[in-house]
Design an enzyme around this catalytic site. Structure first.
Site, PDB file in Angstrom:
ATOM      1  N   GLU A 466      42.182  46.740  35.822  1.00  0.00           N
ATOM      2  CA  GLU A 466      40.859  46.609  35.329  1.00  0.00           C
ATOM      3  C   GLU A 466      40.803  47.692  34.013  1.00  0.00           C
ATOM      4  O   GLU A 466      39.982  48.523  34.002  1.00  0.00           O
ATOM      5  CB  GLU A 466      39.722  47.167  36.333  1.00  0.00           C
ATOM      6  CG  GLU A 466      39.788  45.916  37.499  1.00  0.00           C
ATOM      7  CD  GLU A 466      38.723  46.487  38.601  1.00  0.00           C
ATOM      8  OE1 GLU A 466      38.041  45.401  38.827  1.00  0.00           O
ATOM      9  OE2 GLU A 466      38.888  47.521  39.165  1.00  0.00           O
ATOM     10  N   GLU A 534      43.343  40.982  44.020  1.00  0.00           N
ATOM     11  CA  GLU A 534      42.201  41.406  45.077  1.00  0.00           C
ATOM     12  C   GLU A 534      41.649  40.258  45.633  1.00  0.00           C
ATOM     13  O   GLU A 534      40.991  39.507  44.839  1.00  0.00           O
ATOM     14  CB  GLU A 534      41.360  42.391  44.288  1.00  0.00           C
ATOM     15  CG  GLU A 534      42.359  43.627  43.759  1.00  0.00           C
ATOM     16  CD  GLU A 534      41.536  44.578  43.333  1.00  0.00           C
ATOM     17  OE1 GLU A 534      40.145  44.485  43.501  1.00  0.00           O
ATOM     18  OE2 GLU A 534      41.875  45.619  42.549  1.00  0.00           O
TER      19      GLU A 534
END
Length: 626
Positions: A466, A534
């Protein structure tokens, strides 16, 4: 050279006098020490003298001087988090930077400013400081040798002095930092001084979803190197196309005097398969070794060969012995856009795993690690993403032995620099395309690669988490591709910059993507296989929809599975005076506003390692595609 406090403010200063990263091999004086422990290692774990300062201005400036009066210092245990020892503020936060809403702070060299910000962290009101002192003597085996100090994990910026002399500086909280103490070492009465700052410019790229701690939280060791010493070991086992035979190439780096290196490779049962001798110093490469009747490493059969290299001096006196276990396996992304391991389609039954202990935070033990391995095996979990940083050194060997695939992730997350309250706004994203941040992130990729390059369990390198995407992350991928053709590279954040997809990540990686959107991707002539880095966010009563993802595995070969978020809750035991019981506390329970609250509790296990009911779903569905 003198230490400079302003290094905290400069992203281009992240290591000073730090030794180059190298393989994670151990070394011993002889084979008998394999069981008793190496005479070349001395642990400095335990009680240290300690001073806590709320700001850099309040630190004891000359504490590293040998005659400094430290009678007012406290005692702290190493390894350990400063905050869990009763100092500073315990704080959990997910995506934002921990100072948001309190202090205006932006990464240097962003927002069209080609300059540093004086005092950004070096004169900051929120930058706590820990000053550590440790006195030690040298063991007899250390005297007359080159002496190295190894910090396996320090959060976040580290200054080191020995006997009043400045030794070095390092950032990168989750990879080992080593320094040469030899010029200033004494046989007795050495005074080691370590200053740890909670924040530096590294904080902009260490913005992981976790409790924000500081301090020396992994082992500290003194290492002695004999007159000739293997500093690096590069093992390249390559199966042939038939997967029944293969070749082994090994290169070492030898410091000190020229030496004779006697290599032996044994199979799992101790039978000698090959042996060879080379002489030299610097880079020493062994002749290619050919193997028939290979045993491949896989989760089903994690077969490891035993390498041993004995190092002899000119008089044929044994100086050291280096053992290492390695495995043969292949990882291929083929023209059909499917990933294969050992000629079998890869199916990831994975988890994201933070290192965690409910009593000690990210200070975890070998018992914790072994328990996690057993939990994974018992519940058909075959893969771990080391979110979002390199783990402790033993974890990689444990995964080799257990047959757990690893996605080995760099210590990189800059979430707060590009996503604000859910909105994508990368105006001051780092590293981005910023040349001033490039060297720091390449260094993190290099460290991750060098330390763990010999582990067969690693099938992916992950560029980080991220952090959006730009030229700097593309350069990280180029580094891995230049150095390693035996693994694939993963990165999810390039989904926001599709123009870079041909240069970043071998897989289409997304977070929490809906099954119908995955189907739409897979049925639209995709260019890469799909991986959920994820998914199934296990918060509250989650994990009820695993079947919809499992069905994709059977229908679409290019769907390669995923990593559940996440393995274990991040929560801390606190004694409740009302009930007189130890209870688990989560984000927001420590007067640590602002907070993402129970987002720290989204694991398949509670923080005390008790499995949640959702683990039953995992065991069942992951068991369908072993």
């Amino acid at each position: 050279m003198q230490a400079n406090l302003q290094w905290l403010d400069d992203p281009e200063v992240f290591r000073v006098n730090q030794l180059p990263a190298h393989s994670d091999h151990h070394y011993y004086h002889d084979t008998a020490e394999f069981k008793t422990g190496s005479r070349f290692i001395k642990s400095l774990n335990g009680a240290w003298r300690f001073n806590f300062a709320k700001t850099p201005a309040e630190r004891p400036v000359d504490f590293y001087q040998p005659d400094f009066d430290a009678t007012d210092f406290d005692t702290i245990q190493v390894p350990g988090h400063i905050e869990l020892a009763g100092y500073g503020q315990i704080q959990y936060i997910n995506t934002l930077y921990p100072w948001e809403g309190k202090i205006y702070r932006r990464p240097p060299y962003t927002l069209n400013q080609d300059q540093l910000t004086p005092g950004l962290f070096s004169d900051a009101a929120d930058n706590t400081v820990g000053s550590y002192l440790k006195t030690f003597d040298l063991d007899d085996a250390f005297k007359g040798q080159r002496i190295i100090i190894q910090f396996q994990g320090v959060e976040e910026a580290l200054y080191v002095w020995l006997n009043g002399h400045f030794i070095g500086y390092a950032e990168d909280s989750f990879t080992p930092s080593e320094f040469d103490l030899t010029p200033y070492i004494q046989d007795q009465g050495n005074v080691l001084a370590v200053r740890v700052y909670k924040r530096s410019t590294a904080a902009f790229i260490e913005d992981q979803d976790m409790f924000r701690f500081s301090g020396i939280f992994r082992d500290v060791n003194i290492l002695a190197e004999p007159a000739s010493h293997i500093t690096d070991l590069d093992i390249r086992p390559v199966p042939n196309a038939n997967l029944k035979s293969g070749e082994l190439n090994i290169t070492t780096k030898v410091t000190g005097e020229p030496a004779t290196l006697a290599l032996t490779v044994k199979d799992h049962d101790g039978r000698v398969l090959t042996s060879q001798t080379q002489t030299g110093s610097g880079s020493v490469t062994f002749d290619t070794m050919l193997f028939d009747q290979l045993h491949l490493w896989s989760p089903q059969t994690p077969y490891l060969y035993q390498l041993t290299i004995e190092v002899y001096d000119a008089d044929h006196q044994l100086l050291e012995v280096v053992p290492y276990q390695f495995g043969f396996r292949t990882v291929e992304l083929r023209d059909d856009k499917v990933i294969y391991v050992n000629n079998k389609r890869l199916v990831i039954n994975g988890v994201n795993r933070h290192e965690w202990n409910a009593h000690t935070g990210r200070v975890i033990s070998m018992a914790d690690m072994r328990a996690d391995i057993q939990t994974m095996l018992a519940n058909n979990i075959n893969a771990d993403r080391t979110c979002h940083y390199p783990d402790q050194l033993p974890w990689y060997q444990l995964c080799d032995e257990a047959g757990i695939y690893l996605m080995a992730e760099n210590n990189l997350e800059s979430h707060g620099s590009w996503q604000k309250m859910g909105a994508i706004e990368p105006s001051y994203n780092v590293p981005g395309d910023n040349p001033h941040w490039l060297a720091a992130v390449i260094d993190r990729a290099r460290s991750n690669y060098e330390w763990f390059k010999n582990h067969p369990s690693i099938i992916f390198w992950s560029l980080g988490n991220e952090s959006y995407a730009g030229e700097d992350i593309a350069a990280m991928q180029a580094f891995y591709k230049e150095h390693d053709d035996s693994r694939l590279v993963h990165y999810e954040g390039v989904v926001y910059t599709p123009e870079l997809k041909d240069r970043i990540s071998d897989v289409e990686s997304r977070m929490y993507e809906k099954p119908q959107n995955i189907v739409a991707y897979l049925e639209d002539n995709p260019t890469k296989p799909f991986l959920d880095c994820e998914y199934m966010h296990d918060m509250g009563n989650s994990l009820g929809g695993m079947q919809s993802y499992n069905d994709l595995i059977d229908k679409y070969p290019m769907y390669q599975g995923g990593f559940i978020w996440d393995f274990i809750d991040q929560a801390l035991f606190v004694h409740d005076p009302i009930t007189d019981q130890d209870v688990l506390r989560y984000g927001g329970d420590f007067d640590d506003r602002h907070s993402d609250y129970e987002f720290s509790g989204d694991g398949l296990m509670f923080a005390d390692r008790t499995p949640k009911p959702a683990m039953q779903e995992v065991k069942y569905y992951y068991g369908l595609h072993k």
